[in-house]
Scaffold this motif. Structure first.
Motif, mmCIF file in Angstrom:
data_model
loop_
_atom_site.group_PDB
_atom_site.id
_atom_site.type_symbol
_atom_site.label_atom_id
_atom_site.label_comp_id
_atom_site.label_asym_id
_atom_site.label_seq_id
_atom_site.Cartn_x
_atom_site.Cartn_y
_atom_site.Cartn_z
ATOM 1 N N GLU A 87 0.906 -1.051 -0.134
ATOM 2 C CA GLU A 87 0.014 -0.085 -0.047
ATOM 3 C C GLU A 87 0.838 1.122 0.012
ATOM 4 O O GLU A 87 0.620 2.315 -0.791
ATOM 5 N N GLY A 88 1.901 1.502 0.773
ATOM 6 C CA GLY A 88 2.759 2.410 0.978
ATOM 7 C C GLY A 88 3.225 3.023 -0.432
ATOM 8 O O GLY A 88 3.523 4.239 -0.629
ATOM 9 N N GLY A 247 2.101 0.830 7.478
ATOM 10 C CA GLY A 247 1.933 1.472 8.658
ATOM 11 C C GLY A 247 2.233 0.926 9.842
ATOM 12 O O GLY A 247 2.416 1.276 10.962
ATOM 13 N N THR A 278 5.502 4.969 3.391
ATOM 14 C CA THR A 278 5.367 5.387 1.890
ATOM 15 C C THR A 278 6.592 5.045 0.827
ATOM 16 O O THR A 278 6.295 5.150 -0.076
ATOM 17 N N ASP A 287 3.796 9.763 6.261
ATOM 18 C CA ASP A 287 4.139 8.344 7.098
ATOM 19 C C ASP A 287 2.927 8.185 8.289
ATOM 20 O O ASP A 287 2.396 7.375 8.621
ATOM 21 N N LEU A 290 -0.456 7.810 7.224
ATOM 22 C CA LEU A 290 -0.649 6.408 6.792
ATOM 23 C C LEU A 290 -0.937 5.326 8.295
ATOM 24 O O LEU A 290 -1.981 4.457 8.014
ATOM 25 N N ASN A 294 -4.680 3.713 9.057
ATOM 26 C CA ASN A 294 -4.821 2.270 9.305
ATOM 27 C C ASN A 294 -4.648 1.895 11.029
ATOM 28 O O ASN A 294 -4.377 0.558 11.159
#
Length: 302
Positions: A87-88, A247, A278, A287, A290, A294
């Motif tokens: 995801e990041g 995350g 990220t 970050d 993120l 989550n």
């Protein structure tokens, strides 16, 4: 006889079984595989030598040789070709991941997981190294980062039998350290649970066993049709693609206040940082966002 990338087990004598412990590393047997067996509990090979002379007298003994090679696909072990998105690093517009760490010359040549809490290599993993040439590749096959693969016991999915660090490309393909081959595990062909972890994302595991052998098996963790352990264990990235939740900046398996603190404490630092969720080479407000988005998510691994 031991060489940097090979071990030759030779001898002369009566037939029977011998045990052999190889140096640390991911070894594949390329000669004598039909008479060799690996015990994951002891970490030893059993080499069985059979001989009979022209008079069918098996007691006189003779010459035997087994050859092992380090890394690559070799002639033994099992081959797996997983696919995953992080995801990041994911770029929804391109449908692939960004490779900022690679383009910034930040990805280490040696796998990073041996020095990270929460990641324990077993059965040969931990010595993986790639090359500058592999990290120089651009395009969809460009390397995004190192990932951490696990094979787990078919009868007990919490029991990790073997690990390997491997490389994930922008399109999600996971390859061995040469940048092209399927990932080789030095274990016997069998059914295994396959799990993928990453240094700042929540890991996942396929919820059903997969038959692995010397023939490459593909497992697409980006596809909804691939069942994984737990409920909503993957992030919906849009466009029918799923990925690992980002995350988990300390590798604890949970996205929590400790991760947000880590991102804050290391703010504005640059480099190959676990706090850089990220994966752009800098720990920043993105970050921290993120980890907040989550928050309270847990890696659904047995």
């Amino acid at each position: 006889e031991t060489k940097p990338d090979s071990v030759f087990a030779r001898g002369h004598g009566a037939p029977g079984a011998r045990t052999l412990t190889l140096p640390s590393g991911n070894w594949s047997i390329v000669k004598g595989s039909s008479n060799a067996a690996y015990n994951v509990s002891t970490g030893k090979w059993t080499l069985t030598y059979n001989y009979a002379d022209s008079l069918n007298n098996s007691s006189v003994g003779g010459y035997f040789e087994f050859i092992f090679k380090l890394g690559g696909s070799g002639g033994g072990g099992v081959q797996v070709s997983p696919k995953v998105l992080l995801e990041g690093a994911y770029n929804s517009g391109a449908g692939t991941m960004n490779d900022n760490l690679r383009s910034g010359n930040l990805i280490p040549i040696s796998q990073p997981y041996s020095n990270m809490p929460g990641f324990t290599h077993v059965n040969g993993g931990g010595t993986e190294q790639t090359t500058a040439a592999v990290l120089a590749v651009t395009g969809n096959n460009a390397i995004v980062d190192w990932v951490f693969l696990q094979l787990r016991d078919k009868n007990n999915s919490s029991n990790v039998i073997a690990t390997r660090a491997a490389l994930v490309q922008r399109d999600g393909d996971i390859v061995d350290v040469d940048g092209t081959s399927a990932v080789n595990f030095n274990v016997a062909p069998d059914n295994y649970f396959v799990a993928i972890r990453h240094r700042n994302h929540l890991g996942v595991m396929k919820s059903t066993v997969t038959a692995l052998s010397g023939t490459t098996t593909t497992i697409d963790f980006t596809a909804a049709g691939t069942p994984v352990y737990g409920t909503n264990a993957r992030k919906d990235l849009g466009g029918g693609k799923l990925g690992l939740f980002g995350g988990d900046l300390n590798g604890s398996g949970t996205v929590d206040a400790a991760d947000r603190s880590k991102a804050w404490n290391e703010r504005n630092q640059s480099g190959y940082l676990q706090s850089d969720g990220t994966m752009d080479g800098v720990t920043s407000a993105a970050d921290r966002s993120l980890t907040w988005n989550n928050r309270n998510l847990v890696a659904q691994l047995p």
